[in-house]
Design an enzyme around this catalytic site. Structure first.
Site, PDB file in Angstrom:
ATOM      1  N   CYS A  91       0.827  -1.225   0.000  1.00  0.00           N
ATOM      2  CA  CYS A  91       0.000   0.000   0.000  1.00  0.00           C
ATOM      3  C   CYS A  91       0.857   1.269   0.000  1.00  0.00           C
ATOM      4  CB  CYS A  91      -0.929   0.009   1.194  1.00  0.00           C
ATOM      5  SG  CYS A  91      -1.945  -1.455   1.304  1.00  0.00           S
ATOM      6  N   HIS A 133      -3.006   7.098   3.499  1.00  0.00           N
ATOM      7  CA  HIS A 133      -3.476   5.823   2.953  1.00  0.00           C
ATOM      8  C   HIS A 133      -4.812   5.487   3.625  1.00  0.00           C
ATOM      9  CE1 HIS A 133      -3.869   1.838   1.604  1.00  0.00           C
ATOM     10  NE2 HIS A 133      -3.472   1.257   2.721  1.00  0.00           N
ATOM     11  N   ASN A 172     -10.131   0.025   1.145  1.00  0.00           N
ATOM     12  CA  ASN A 172      -8.680   0.112   1.001  1.00  0.00           C
ATOM     13  C   ASN A 172      -8.290  -0.350  -0.406  1.00  0.00           C
ATOM     14  OD1 ASN A 172      -5.929  -0.310   1.048  1.00  0.00           O
ATOM     15  ND2 ASN A 172      -5.914  -1.393   3.011  1.00  0.00           N
TER      16      ASN A 172
HETATM   17  O1  UT7 Z   1      -3.251  -1.330   3.840  1.00  0.00           O
HETATM   18  C1  UT7 Z   1      -2.697  -2.323   4.623  1.00  0.00           C
HETATM   19  C2  UT7 Z   1      -3.714  -3.420   4.755  1.00  0.00           C
HETATM   20  N1  UT7 Z   1      -4.059  -3.800   6.076  1.00  0.00           N
HETATM   21  C3  UT7 Z   1      -4.773  -3.070   6.942  1.00  0.00           C
HETATM   22  O2  UT7 Z   1      -5.032  -1.928   6.756  1.00  0.00           O
HETATM   23  C4  UT7 Z   1      -5.244  -3.780   8.191  1.00  0.00           C
HETATM   24  C5  UT7 Z   1      -5.074  -2.999   9.447  1.00  0.00           C
HETATM   25  N2  UT7 Z   1      -5.904  -3.614  10.455  1.00  0.00           N
HETATM   26  C6  UT7 Z   1      -7.188  -3.274  10.664  1.00  0.00           C
HETATM   27  O3  UT7 Z   1      -7.693  -2.378  10.001  1.00  0.00           O
HETATM   28  C7  UT7 Z   1      -7.950  -3.965  11.730  1.00  0.00           C
HETATM   29  O4  UT7 Z   1      -7.079  -4.764  12.514  1.00  0.00           O
HETATM   30  C8  UT7 Z   1      -9.119  -4.846  11.188  1.00  0.00           C
HETATM   31  C9  UT7 Z   1     -10.227  -3.961  10.650  1.00  0.00           C
HETATM   32  C10 UT7 Z   1      -8.608  -5.789  10.116  1.00  0.00           C
HETATM   33  C11 UT7 Z   1      -9.713  -5.686  12.336  1.00  0.00           C
HETATM   34  O5  UT7 Z   1     -10.130  -4.846  13.379  1.00  0.00           O
HETATM   35  P1  UT7 Z   1      -9.715  -5.205  14.873  1.00  0.00           P
HETATM   36  O6  UT7 Z   1     -10.357  -4.184  15.721  1.00  0.00           O
HETATM   37  O7  UT7 Z   1      -8.206  -5.283  14.915  1.00  0.00           O
HETATM   38  O8  UT7 Z   1     -10.398  -6.598  15.093  1.00  0.00           O
HETATM   39  P2  UT7 Z   1      -9.723  -8.002  15.412  1.00  0.00           P
HETATM   40  O9  UT7 Z   1      -8.934  -8.493  14.255  1.00  0.00           O
HETATM   41  O10 UT7 Z   1      -9.036  -7.900  16.732  1.00  0.00           O
HETATM   42  O11 UT7 Z   1     -11.032  -8.909  15.581  1.00  0.00           O
HETATM   43  C12 UT7 Z   1     -11.993  -8.604  16.562  1.00  0.00           C
HETATM   44  C13 UT7 Z   1     -13.136  -9.593  16.403  1.00  0.00           C
HETATM   45  C14 UT7 Z   1     -12.691 -11.025  16.217  1.00  0.00           C
HETATM   46  O12 UT7 Z   1     -13.600 -11.847  16.904  1.00  0.00           O
HETATM   47  P3  UT7 Z   1     -13.231 -12.484  18.341  1.00  0.00           P
HETATM   48  O13 UT7 Z   1     -12.022 -13.324  18.072  1.00  0.00           O
HETATM   49  O14 UT7 Z   1     -12.938 -11.304  19.219  1.00  0.00           O
HETATM   50  O15 UT7 Z   1     -14.463 -13.239  18.693  1.00  0.00           O
HETATM   51  C15 UT7 Z   1     -12.844 -11.268  14.739  1.00  0.00           C
HETATM   52  O16 UT7 Z   1     -13.080 -12.616  14.430  1.00  0.00           O
HETATM   53  O17 UT7 Z   1     -13.891  -9.260  15.212  1.00  0.00           O
HETATM   54  C16 UT7 Z   1     -14.045 -10.429  14.413  1.00  0.00           C
HETATM   55  N3  UT7 Z   1     -14.127 -10.045  13.025  1.00  0.00           N
HETATM   56  C17 UT7 Z   1     -15.281  -9.729  12.417  1.00  0.00           C
HETATM   57  N4  UT7 Z   1     -16.545  -9.689  12.860  1.00  0.00           N
HETATM   58  C18 UT7 Z   1     -17.488  -9.314  11.989  1.00  0.00           C
HETATM   59  C19 UT7 Z   1     -13.120  -9.915  12.125  1.00  0.00           C
HETATM   60  N5  UT7 Z   1     -13.613  -9.531  10.943  1.00  0.00           N
HETATM   61  C20 UT7 Z   1     -14.941  -9.406  11.095  1.00  0.00           C
HETATM   62  C21 UT7 Z   1     -15.987  -9.026  10.238  1.00  0.00           C
HETATM   63  N6  UT7 Z   1     -17.245  -8.989  10.720  1.00  0.00           N
HETATM   64  N7  UT7 Z   1     -15.768  -8.693   8.958  1.00  0.00           N
END
Ligand code: UT7
Length: 334
Positions: free
Chosen positions: A113, A253, A283
């Site tokens: 990115c 970004h 993104n």
């Molecule tokens: O450009 C570079 C590309 N990468 C990025 O920009 C990624 C940067 N990271 C992020 O933006 C965030 O980490 C995410 C948006 C990907 C995830 O947000 P988070 O607040 O870090 O959530 P998490 O990964 O800690 O997950 C929290 C919970 C999990 O459930 P449990 O284990 O707490 O029960 C996930 O399984 O949210 C769950 N989860 C979802 N729930 C509903 C993950 N994806 C989803 C979803 N819908 N799409």
């Protein structure tokens, strides 16, 4: 040494819209989760027959028209992408041919990115040293082709699009004022497309195991992003001899609204000085910044002599920030 300035921008987004509500029908997710955790409401998806160069060429054509430059004047074309049409030839060569920029040097650049900021920096060096006079830099992605549509951790985040900028050499002290690029390869496995290269060539097993799709440790990348977005911006400002108070506009970004807010806070900027289109496009990796730049310019938000900071992070892991003196008046009617 001279410098390099952006003299025209353009973008191209596929027409098809995929909303959060559409995704609710595909995976176990909700509009509420996606909006509150990421800030995304919808994203654009290319048709199955559309490849990176099909979006890159219209974006480039618009940038050339805005700059008032024929393609034959281009000396260099850099395409930043992780979703090239093919592993080779470079998408930049396909774009060169379709624009009619015969003879221009052309290559792709892979920095996740951060690709557009990296490409801006590389092109800027060629122009600053006098090797070339006019360059085209494109950020393009068709991420929909490398998404695992069963993986809710990633499929809700990404979209397709292309943005382009034409650069020309200018006297030192104008155009690109400061640049900071960096990488930490130890984080490579946090965001990767495992198969299809020489490590894991394509096979029926790699296809079955979804190894040709994005694999990401979201939370780890998030922490890294929050740290480097502010740090990289401040380093580029320092190289430009500027302070955060001097920033007129931030083009970050577009990965997650919470990451953008953290960078905004670190730079002490009011939200009106930060461009956000994440809600509409998700993104778009290396296309995020040039699309946002083009939209901000065409909306009349960037004024001549504004100090504009572009900052990104991505696969690699990489980061990059550029500070530019904006050299264009807003377009008529903006
Ligand atoms: O450009 C570079 C590309 N990468 C990025 O920009 C990624 C940067 N990271 C992020 O933006 C965030 O980490 C995410 C948006 C990907 C995830 O947000 P988070 O607040 O870090 O959530 P998490 O990964 O800690 O997950 C929290 C919970 C999990 O459930 P449990 O284990 O707490 O029960 C996930 O399984 O949210 C769950 N989860 C979802 N729930 C509903 C993950 N994806 C989803 C979803 N819908 N799409």
């Amino acid at each position: 040494m001279s410098s390099a300035a952006i003299i025209g921008t353009g973008s191209c987004l596929p027409e098809r819209v995929l909303t959060n509500h559409d995704l609710e029908k595909m995976v176990d997710t909700s509009d509420e989760w996606i909006r509150t955790r990421t800030g995304i409401r919808e994203r654009r998806l290319a048709d199955p027959g559309t490849a990176a160069s099909d979006l890159a060429v219209p974006a480039a054509t618009r940038a050339l028209a805005a700059a008032g430059i024929p393609a034959t004047e281009l000396d260099l074309i850099i395409v930043a992408t992780v979703t090239p049409d093919t592993l080779f030839p470079a998408t930049a060569c396909l774009v060169q041919e379709r624009l009619g920029a015969r003879g221009a040097a052309a290559f792709d650049l892979s920095a996740g990115c951060s690709g557009f900021v990296y490409a801006l920096g590389v092109a800027g060096q060629f122009l600053a040293t006098g090797v070339y006079r006019t360059a085209l830099v494109i950020g393009v992605e068709v991420l929909s082709k490398i998404i695992n549509w069963q993986d809710r951790n990633t499929c809700v985040l990404f979209g397709d699009g292309a943005g382009a900028a034409v650069l020309q050499s200018v006297p030192a002290g104008r155009g690109i004022l400061g640049l900071h690029l960096g990488a930490d390869g130890s984080g490579g496995s946090l965001l990767t497309l495992p198969a299809g290269g020489s490590r894991l060539p394509a096979s029926s097993t790699t296809v079955q195991e979804q190894l040709h799709t994005i694999h990401m440790s979201g939370a780890e990348v998030f922490k890294f992003a929050v740290r480097v977005m502010g740090e990289a911006s401040l380093k580029a400002l320092e190289k430009a001899g500027l302070k955060k108070e001097d920033v007129d506009f931030l083009i970050p970004h577009q990965a997650n609204i919470r990451i953008i807010e953290a960078a905004t806070k670190r730079l002490g900027l009011p939200p009106k000085k930060v461009y956000v289109n994440l809600d509409r496009y998700g993104n778009m990796s290396s296309a995020s910044i040039p699309v946002a730049l083009d939209e901000a310019y065409r909306a009349g938000l960037l004024l001549r002599d504004h100090k504009v900071v572009m900052v990104a992070f991505g696969a690699g892991l990489t980061w990059g920030a550029a500070v530019v003196n904006w050299e264009l008046d807003p377009p008529k009617g903006a």
